[in-house]
Write an enzyme that holds these catalytic residues in place. Sequence first.
Site, PDB file in Angstrom:
ATOM      1  N   ASN A  12       0.855  -1.194   0.000  1.00 14.87           N
ATOM      2  CA  ASN A  12       0.000   0.000   0.000  1.00 14.87           C
ATOM      3  C   ASN A  12       0.893   1.246   0.000  1.00 14.87           C
ATOM      4  OD1 ASN A  12      -1.459   2.255   1.053  1.00 14.87           O
ATOM      5  ND2 ASN A  12      -3.070   0.874   1.731  1.00 14.87           N
ATOM      6  N   HIS A  15       0.992   6.180   1.912  1.00 15.64           N
ATOM      7  CA  HIS A  15       1.742   7.113   2.763  1.00 15.64           C
ATOM      8  C   HIS A  15       2.967   7.711   2.079  1.00 15.64           C
ATOM      9  CE1 HIS A  15      -1.263   6.687   5.664  1.00 15.64           C
ATOM     10  NE2 HIS A  15      -1.100   5.379   5.732  1.00 15.64           N
ATOM     11  N   HIS A  48      -5.621   3.725  -1.660  1.00 16.64           N
ATOM     12  CA  HIS A  48      -6.937   4.112  -1.148  1.00 16.64           C
ATOM     13  C   HIS A  48      -7.209   5.555  -1.555  1.00 16.64           C
ATOM     14  CE1 HIS A  48      -9.628   4.473   2.750  1.00 16.64           C
ATOM     15  NE2 HIS A  48     -10.285   4.803   1.642  1.00 16.64           N
ATOM     16  N   ARG A  50      -9.247   8.313  -0.860  1.00 14.68           N
ATOM     17  CA  ARG A  50     -10.216   8.729   0.152  1.00 14.68           C
ATOM     18  C   ARG A  50     -11.056   9.877  -0.367  1.00 14.68           C
ATOM     19  NH1 ARG A  50      -8.780   6.635   5.589  1.00 14.68           N
ATOM     20  NH2 ARG A  50     -10.526   7.881   6.294  1.00 14.68           N
ATOM     21  N   ARG A  54      -6.810  12.893   1.058  1.00 17.41           N
ATOM     22  CA  ARG A  54      -5.730  13.318   1.967  1.00 17.41           C
ATOM     23  C   ARG A  54      -4.377  12.736   1.563  1.00 17.41           C
ATOM     24  NH1 ARG A  54      -7.417  10.189   7.493  1.00 17.41           N
ATOM     25  NH2 ARG A  54      -9.356  11.254   7.055  1.00 17.41           N
ATOM     26  N   HIS A  55      -4.379  11.589   0.862  1.00 20.58           N
ATOM     27  CA  HIS A  55      -3.091  11.088   0.368  1.00 20.58           C
ATOM     28  C   HIS A  55      -3.147  10.835  -1.141  1.00 20.58           C
ATOM     29  CE1 HIS A  55      -5.138   7.394   1.571  1.00 20.58           C
ATOM     30  NE2 HIS A  55      -4.836   7.535   2.847  1.00 20.58           N
ATOM     31  N   GLU A  75      -8.741   0.688  -3.169  1.00 26.88           N
ATOM     32  CA  GLU A  75      -9.567   0.772  -1.955  1.00 26.88           C
ATOM     33  C   GLU A  75     -10.436   2.003  -2.020  1.00 26.88           C
ATOM     34  OE1 GLU A  75      -7.485   0.908   1.700  1.00 26.88           O
ATOM     35  OE2 GLU A  75      -6.428  -0.943   1.311  1.00 26.88           O
ATOM     36  N   THR A 106      -8.333   3.693   8.537  1.00 26.96           N
ATOM     37  CA  THR A 106      -9.575   2.905   8.491  1.00 26.96           C
ATOM     38  C   THR A 106      -9.699   2.141   9.803  1.00 26.96           C
ATOM     39  OG1 THR A 106      -9.108   2.684   6.152  1.00 26.96           O
ATOM     40  CG2 THR A 106     -10.904   1.353   7.026  1.00 26.96           C
ATOM     41  N   GLU A 156     -11.373  -9.095   3.089  1.00 28.96           N
ATOM     42  CA  GLU A 156     -10.094  -8.787   3.720  1.00 28.96           C
ATOM     43  C   GLU A 156     -10.349  -8.620   5.208  1.00 28.96           C
ATOM     44  OE1 GLU A 156      -7.380  -6.096   1.784  1.00 28.96           O
ATOM     45  OE2 GLU A 156      -6.569  -5.433   3.717  1.00 28.96           O
ATOM     46  N   HIS A 199      -3.869  -4.466   7.671  1.00 28.80           N
ATOM     47  CA  HIS A 199      -3.976  -3.273   8.526  1.00 28.80           C
ATOM     48  C   HIS A 199      -3.071  -3.416   9.732  1.00 28.80           C
ATOM     49  CE1 HIS A 199      -5.373   0.462  10.234  1.00 28.80           C
ATOM     50  NE2 HIS A 199      -5.933   0.690   9.068  1.00 28.80           N
ATOM     51  N   GLY A 221       1.022  -1.408   4.324  1.00 28.78           N
ATOM     52  CA  GLY A 221       1.457  -0.096   3.863  1.00 28.78           C
ATOM     53  C   GLY A 221       2.287   0.678   4.853  1.00 28.78           C
TER      54      GLY A 221
HETATM   55  N1  PXP Z   1      -6.024  -3.064   3.987  1.00 27.14           N
HETATM   56  C1  PXP Z   1      -6.975  -2.122   4.047  1.00 27.14           C
HETATM   57  C2  PXP Z   1      -8.347  -2.483   3.606  1.00 27.14           C
HETATM   58  C3  PXP Z   1      -6.676  -0.808   4.467  1.00 27.14           C
HETATM   59  O1  PXP Z   1      -7.656   0.128   4.525  1.00 27.14           O
HETATM   60  C4  PXP Z   1      -5.355  -0.491   4.801  1.00 27.14           C
HETATM   61  C5  PXP Z   1      -5.004   0.906   5.202  1.00 27.14           C
HETATM   62  O2  PXP Z   1      -5.238   1.780   4.160  1.00 27.14           O
HETATM   63  C6  PXP Z   1      -4.387  -1.509   4.709  1.00 27.14           C
HETATM   64  C7  PXP Z   1      -4.758  -2.787   4.325  1.00 27.14           C
HETATM   65  C8  PXP Z   1      -2.954  -1.252   5.035  1.00 27.14           C
HETATM   66  O3  PXP Z   1      -2.819  -0.923   6.381  1.00 27.14           O
HETATM   67  P1  PXP Z   1      -1.442  -0.391   6.923  1.00 27.14           P
HETATM   68  O4  PXP Z   1      -1.134   0.854   6.178  1.00 27.14           O
HETATM   69  O5  PXP Z   1      -1.695  -0.183   8.374  1.00 27.14           O
HETATM   70  O6  PXP Z   1      -0.423  -1.478   6.651  1.00 27.14           O
END
Ligand code: PXP
Length: 249
Positions: A12, A15, A48, A50, A54-55, A75, A106, A156, A199, A221
Amino acid sequence: MAYLGKLRLGVNIDHVATVRNARGGAYPDPLRAAKIAEEAGADGITAHLREDRRHISDVDIDGLMEVLSVPLNFEMAATDEMQAIALRHKPHAVCIVPEKREERTTEGGLEVAREENKLAHFIAPLREAGCRVSIFIAADQRQIEAAARIGAQVIELHTGGYCDAHAEGRFDDRDRELDALREMSAYAHSLGLEVHAGHGLTYDTVKPIAEFPEVMELNIGHFIIGEAIFRGLAPSIAEMRRLMDEARA
Ligand code: PXP
């Protein structure tokens, strides 16, 4: 149970865009990060878009669709605006996530059971367009059954609670979260759903999740992008890949 196949790593890149947006310019470029991630062994890229941008931006999504050789996991929240964007691009996968403006990330899984009809209608055109539809949910039997009923191909599982408990040293909670994730990944698979997870995963928390035989993909991510500051993006991804492979060896 034997492993169902190679465990894929989705990186991901949100960031990278967070850092870029801190100065409002074009650097660092998430597309460049995505290409490095591909070369370092990512099996897919997750981004993602949003509602508040924001990113990741709309232009980032245009660019990712153009330059990626691996699949894009797009996403998005279940809004008409995002559905139209997804239908225009037809990414390999669309992951539906809950979204609140005030949250930092999220925070929970999607409430599928209460929104079943609405979500069934929402995902139907995405499936018809050829996208694999994934629903981001907690390890909760009710939500998993609802995801199967609305016609999602993938769930997921939200690993945030497990990772937070580990980071805060609440090891009994962590183990309870892990047991629920293990049980629900087997249950989801028994209903015919493909199981992904993500996540908050880090080098310290990835292995127990990678060991679940039904899990086919991890989306990671924030930790990877953070670790890239210290050891570089490609080595950070390679280390995550190594730990995932080690867990499955
Ligand atoms: N999976 C989903 C559905 C998410 O919303 C996110 C965060 O955007 C991630 C995975 C990745 O999470 P992290 O950035 O904490 O690794």
